[in-house]
Design a protein around this motif. Sequence first.
Motif, PDB file in Angstrom:
ATOM      1  N   VAL A  81     -61.252  -3.180  36.486  1.00  0.00           N
ATOM      2  CA  VAL A  81     -60.931  -4.035  37.748  1.00  0.00           C
ATOM      3  C   VAL A  81     -61.711  -5.473  37.513  1.00  0.00           C
ATOM      4  O   VAL A  81     -62.785  -5.594  37.059  1.00  0.00           O
ATOM      5  N   LEU A  82     -60.824  -6.369  37.716  1.00  0.00           N
ATOM      6  CA  LEU A  82     -61.607  -7.708  37.643  1.00  0.00           C
ATOM      7  C   LEU A  82     -61.613  -8.194  39.082  1.00  0.00           C
ATOM      8  O   LEU A  82     -60.786  -8.502  39.946  1.00  0.00           O
ATOM      9  N   ASP A  83     -62.988  -8.669  39.771  1.00  0.00           N
ATOM     10  CA  ASP A  83     -63.082  -9.120  41.084  1.00  0.00           C
ATOM     11  C   ASP A  83     -63.325 -10.447  41.075  1.00  0.00           C
ATOM     12  O   ASP A  83     -64.276 -11.206  40.263  1.00  0.00           O
ATOM     13  N   LEU A  84     -62.243 -11.280  41.652  1.00  0.00           N
ATOM     14  CA  LEU A  84     -62.178 -12.580  41.487  1.00  0.00           C
ATOM     15  C   LEU A  84     -63.505 -13.311  42.158  1.00  0.00           C
ATOM     16  O   LEU A  84     -63.772 -14.418  41.745  1.00  0.00           O
ATOM     17  N   ALA A  85     -64.025 -12.531  43.000  1.00  0.00           N
ATOM     18  CA  ALA A  85     -65.123 -12.987  43.961  1.00  0.00           C
ATOM     19  C   ALA A  85     -66.300 -13.463  43.009  1.00  0.00           C
ATOM     20  O   ALA A  85     -67.191 -14.191  43.106  1.00  0.00           O
ATOM     21  N   VAL A 132     -60.912 -22.989  42.154  1.00  0.00           N
ATOM     22  CA  VAL A 132     -60.666 -21.689  42.790  1.00  0.00           C
ATOM     23  C   VAL A 132     -61.501 -20.748  42.039  1.00  0.00           C
ATOM     24  O   VAL A 132     -62.185 -19.716  42.481  1.00  0.00           O
ATOM     25  N   PHE A 133     -61.325 -20.544  40.662  1.00  0.00           N
ATOM     26  CA  PHE A 133     -62.210 -19.766  39.721  1.00  0.00           C
ATOM     27  C   PHE A 133     -62.539 -20.779  38.743  1.00  0.00           C
ATOM     28  O   PHE A 133     -61.802 -21.621  38.109  1.00  0.00           O
ATOM     29  N   ALA A 134     -63.689 -20.117  37.914  1.00  0.00           N
ATOM     30  CA  ALA A 134     -63.903 -20.776  36.733  1.00  0.00           C
ATOM     31  C   ALA A 134     -64.599 -19.836  35.683  1.00  0.00           C
ATOM     32  O   ALA A 134     -65.387 -18.767  36.117  1.00  0.00           O
ATOM     33  N   GLY A 139     -60.189  -9.110  45.191  1.00  0.00           N
ATOM     34  CA  GLY A 139     -60.976 -10.289  45.755  1.00  0.00           C
ATOM     35  C   GLY A 139     -60.695 -10.674  47.155  1.00  0.00           C
ATOM     36  O   GLY A 139     -59.378 -10.322  47.422  1.00  0.00           O
ATOM     37  N   PRO A 140     -61.512 -11.396  47.819  1.00  0.00           N
ATOM     38  CA  PRO A 140     -61.161 -11.739  49.306  1.00  0.00           C
ATOM     39  C   PRO A 140     -59.875 -12.727  49.254  1.00  0.00           C
ATOM     40  O   PRO A 140     -59.332 -13.146  48.232  1.00  0.00           O
ATOM     41  N   ASN A 141     -59.478 -13.014  50.475  1.00  0.00           N
ATOM     42  CA  ASN A 141     -58.150 -13.782  50.639  1.00  0.00           C
ATOM     43  C   ASN A 141     -58.377 -15.272  50.229  1.00  0.00           C
ATOM     44  O   ASN A 141     -59.803 -15.927  50.420  1.00  0.00           O
ATOM     45  N   GLY A 142     -57.849 -15.698  49.180  1.00  0.00           N
ATOM     46  CA  GLY A 142     -57.862 -17.177  48.852  1.00  0.00           C
ATOM     47  C   GLY A 142     -58.980 -17.382  47.704  1.00  0.00           C
ATOM     48  O   GLY A 142     -59.037 -18.314  46.873  1.00  0.00           O
ATOM     49  N   SER A 143     -59.163 -16.045  47.048  1.00  0.00           N
ATOM     50  CA  SER A 143     -59.976 -15.949  45.939  1.00  0.00           C
ATOM     51  C   SER A 143     -59.265 -16.369  44.394  1.00  0.00           C
ATOM     52  O   SER A 143     -59.788 -16.461  43.557  1.00  0.00           O
TER      53      SER A 143
END
Lengths: 222, 222, 256, 214, 214, 63
Positions: free
Chosen positions: E200-204, E21-23, E39-43
């Motif tokens: 701000v942390l953008d998961l994308a 999902v993230f790394a 971040g978008p849905n599911g990020s």
Amino acid sequence: MTNFVTILRRDLRLSFRQGMDSLMVVMFFVIAVVLFPFGVGPEPNILARIAAGVIWVAALLASMLSLERLFQTDYEDGSLEILVLQPVSLEVVVAAKVTAHWLTTGLPLIAAAPLLAVLLNMDAGGFAILILALALGTPSLSLIGAIGAALILGARRGGVLLSLMVLPLYIPVLIFGVSAVDAALGGFAARPHLLILSGLLLATVALCPWVGAAALRQAMRS
Amino acid sequence: MTNFVTILRRDLRLSFRQGMDSLMVVMFFVIAVVLFPFGVGPEPNILARIAAGVIWVAALLASMLSLERLFQTDYEDGSLEILVLQPVSLEVVVAAKVTAHWLTTGLPLIAAAPLLAVLLNMDAGGFAILILALALGTPSLSLIGAIGAALILGARRGGVLLSLMVLPLYIPVLIFGVSAVDAALGGFAARPHLLILSGLLLATVALCPWVGAAALRQAMRS
Amino acid sequence: MIHRFANPTRFLRLADRIQPWAAGLTVVLGGAGLYFALFSSPADYQQGETVRIMYIHVPSAWMALFCYTALAAACATALIWKHPLADLAARATAPIGACFTLLALATGSLWGKPMWGTWWVWDARLTSVLILFFLYLGYMALNGAFDDPERGQKASAILALVGFINVPIIKFSVDWWNTLHQPASVIKMGGPAIHPSMLTPLLLMAFAFKAYFVWVLLMRMRGEINAMKIRAVRLRQVHAAEATSADAGAATGEAR
Amino acid sequence: MDRMNRFFGDNLTCFRGGRFVFAGLSFAVEEGGALVLRGPNGSGKSSLLRMMAGLLPPSAGALAWDDGRIDEEPEAHHERFHYVGHADAVKPVLTVAENVEFWARLRTPEPDTRAALEAFGIDRLADVPGRFLSAGQKRRVNLARVLAAPVRLWLLDEPATALDADAVRAVEAAIAAHRARGGMVVASTHQALGLDGGDVLDLADFQGEDLDID
Amino acid sequence: MDRMNRFFGDNLTCFRGGRFVFAGLSFAVEEGGALVLRGPNGSGKSSLLRMMAGLLPPSAGALAWDDGRIDEEPEAHHERFHYVGHADAVKPVLTVAENVEFWARLRTPEPDTRAALEAFGIDRLADVPGRFLSAGQKRRVNLARVLAAPVRLWLLDEPATALDADAVRAVEAAIAAHRARGGMVVASTHQALGLDGGDVLDLADFQGEDLDID
Amino acid sequence: MSGMETFLEMGGHAGYIWPAYGIVALVLAGLWLASRRFVRASNAELEDLNPRARRKRGSGDEA
Ligand code: HEM
Ligand SMILES: Nc1ncnc2c1ncn2[C@@H]1O[C@H](COP(=O)(O)OP(=O)(O)OP(=O)(O)O)[C@@H](O)[C@H]1O
Ligand SMILES: Nc1ncnc2c1ncn2[C@@H]1O[C@H](COP(=O)(O)OP(=O)(O)OP(=O)(O)O)[C@@H](O)[C@H]1O
Ligand SMILES: [Mg+2]
Ligand SMILES: [Mg+2]
């Protein structure tokens, strides 16, 4: 009719993907029956004497327990709301779901019954009638239970509540199911009892989908 | 300790405000017992012979059925997630919830037992021991069941699953509970059996909160 | 249009007028019934003094059946015509019916011990009454199991109607199956087959129980109406709090 | 979409829990039209949408199409609309495609599931079981169901909940295309949802007075 | 808030449902600081927050306070934060005050429930049972629980869901006050939530590549 | 044996007849009491809540 098949196939698929579902009901059935030798003591005579009754009571409980979820998951995840709003008659929905339920739980239960009869020392002469009586009786149980399953949607403590409503209504099936087996074991004709069971089945097939649909409809009105 | 009391009081309050909750468990208990005369036939001798076993089996089932919801509602509405994240040891949480559960369902069950014994024609000489055995056995049932109740969180078909896990573990309680009553009815000493029941109770009190807490912890990891 | 939405003032006015009469009748008929039942009626030649239990057992059993019929009728009214008072009447009837059923069971048992030598037998009449008791309890449990009382009322109404098949079963169980229990001797074709000296206390007690039913029913319906109003006020409070918090927020927003 | 049509409600009243949520509300949606429901929390947006779907009978007033009241022929009514509520009805053990297809099959024998998934950017998830989806992805599956079986009217209760900006744009595009084909939309929303030329119905204008309780 | 503190994650990886999902995600929140997850849905916003709460163990990497990893002393960690997830945990039969008080009592013997209710404008509902509340009001009860027992760190998963504009402003004010007192906040949100000076942390930016499955 | 005693003995069946009458009296009285408490409690709660009643009381205080 195509809608009946669509819903039936989907419910069967859900049940198969979830794997253990029908196995679990059978296992409950077996465990419930197995409790009795522990509770009543291992004497073969007593066990044989009460075998038919114990098997039927366990079947009632297993059926009731598995029916709790008949509409519950669909209700919780919103599927039921959408299903009610499709151009499909709700009676068909209830009938399809009950059929799927009986195929996945009722049938395995019937298959397991002879095994339990052996465990309880029942005379082999009663096996055929036991299976026949279960085959006629369990669909009625599923149908009657469907009404209860529809009524408890949204209630607190659904499980216990369901048992209070449904078990009293199961009693006629229990009485004639047991007396058919007892008649066969005692050397009498089991036919009249089986005929009554068939009559009960016909009545529940005719009535329960309608009542169940009405119950579902009111459950969605809120 | 104050946390134990806080949680216990909240659970008791929830149960009282919801009124019928503990009554419903008793009603299931009664109905389950009442099924047997229909299944086994109305002969007083047979009924008296199996009375203790039937009452204990029904108590097992009632306890199991009511335990399904022990953590379920808290899990569904998010309370359990928050509870797990409080600086409170989870063992205390489990102990408090089981205590509340036993007070609201175990006690009424014990109170109803003599009535059922009368219905099943049991000899009055066994009543006192029946009550004593239930008083020692039902807390064990609640404690053992709590582990199962924690394990089924998030599972589909929790009810049936619970029965598969918990009923086999209930069997020791069943065996010694019944044999205590049978001893009393047969004119033997019930004490050894009651002592074993006490031993079981001590063991479950010591072990189950820990296991239950571990089960809860893993249920929340997702 | 407004009173279509359950404005119960007319009902309450009617209840105010009936309630004292019901209370008075209960006391008068009950007193007279007790006098006849315990003092001025003869012992039965077969049953001896225990026949006196009949004067409470039979009216209780009748009331158990009557209350369930009333309950089913109220539920049907509520489901078909959606009259809000019918829901309340059903809710109020159930506990009364359950109490009478309990009394029929208890007095029957107390009569059964001297007559049949056992507290309980599993025959058709007795067990069907026991099932009636469970139906009452199931109705009440389902009715109270929802956070939204309207849902509980609809669901339990359907249950009550389904359970109604039990009433004819109780009534005719003594004719269909041979049991220990007495067949009907008062309410049957061709007039009562019972001696007038026993009929008098029986009927007096029966009417006293009816009057008691009306009395308690009206009381409970009053309570149910209050509960409905309390709920409405609560919901309004919640809504008002929402509205005023929005107003207050808007005001402070402007001030800033 | 065989003939001209109009969906309207006349003088609707919603009486719930002892108070009037709204009263005297009328609306009409024409072919190609859109109606946006607005109003603060608890003003009755969801209630009105459920009323339109026939889930909640109006306490007074009536809902109808040109050719008849909706409560007279519920099944004919159901054929004409899709309702998207709060719950997403995604089965965890069915794949995304199977989920959408089941619903579409109850209406059309040969649904075009893939196109519907593409419209909301979840075609790549077609074979993923529902249990692996995030909140926003589930919402998209529920919306794809609406596209897979075309009907005249869409009833959408806060369709943008849990959606990110891209997905909201996809919803707007889907609505525009639906209206261009002559479809109608009724949607409740807290956020701005671009429905060009749609009517706005503010539920705050229809709050009924309270009954006196004594 | 006895001593300086820093909550940080180092090189975190989340592997769920057969994919990353993230790394390689790192973050840090200081005293008085705020971190907004976007971040978008599911990020993986919700996943990251659950990781911070210790509900979801990271597949790789570690979370720690200055004085130690969080998984070493879970109860000490629990003492330091409040987590607000999607479910509101409002018991229908308990009043608003009872609901808030129960949670607060598990942390402080004498909680100031009333002030917490006032902060979100629900003090007038103190005696109303939970079953009467609307979605927005339940959300506020859940948030009031956070105020009633002060802790250092707030973990908020989409705190503005179901809230109207005024309530959102109340949340912003509460967060500002908390930070002024030296508290920290991590919040995920789709909408704009006014957290001045927050990171701000953008998961994308941390989406892991998928494993090749063959 | 006095008349009272024979009456109370009920021909040897006192153990069944009196409990039967007793339980009827107990249950009916109990139900009546519970119902009355239900009405009174709900009346009181409504009184507490009723905006109009409070308004009346409130205006009285102000005057
Ligand atoms: C727990 C046990 C009992 C139950 C549940 C029970 C139930 C009932 C019911 C439901 C009725 C009303 C029937 C109707 O309206 O048609 C009834 C009537 C009656 N019962 Fe029982 N009964 C019980 C025990 C007994 C016993 C032990 C006796 C006496 C030996 C008895 C004697 C009668 C009589 C004489 C009637 C009146 C029948 C008539 O005139 O219609 N019952 N009972
Ligand atoms: N089950 C119910 N019983 C009684 N009243 C209800 C019930 N559900 C909702 N209400 C009332 O109906 C009103 C309208 O609720 P509704 O859900 O339609 O509002 P909404 O405009 O959709 O609000 P939101 O913006 O929060 O979704 C509310 O004020 C609520 O008090
Ligand atoms: N129970 C689960 N099992 C496996 N994978 C999951 C599970 N729950 C979520 N996922 C996966 O984890 C990823 C992140 O989900 P998460 O809920 O954290 O996203 P999110 O950023 O909060 O999205 P949203 O904005 O929709 O709330 C999703 O892509 C989803 O596929
Ligand atoms: Mg809404
Ligand atoms: Mg999320």
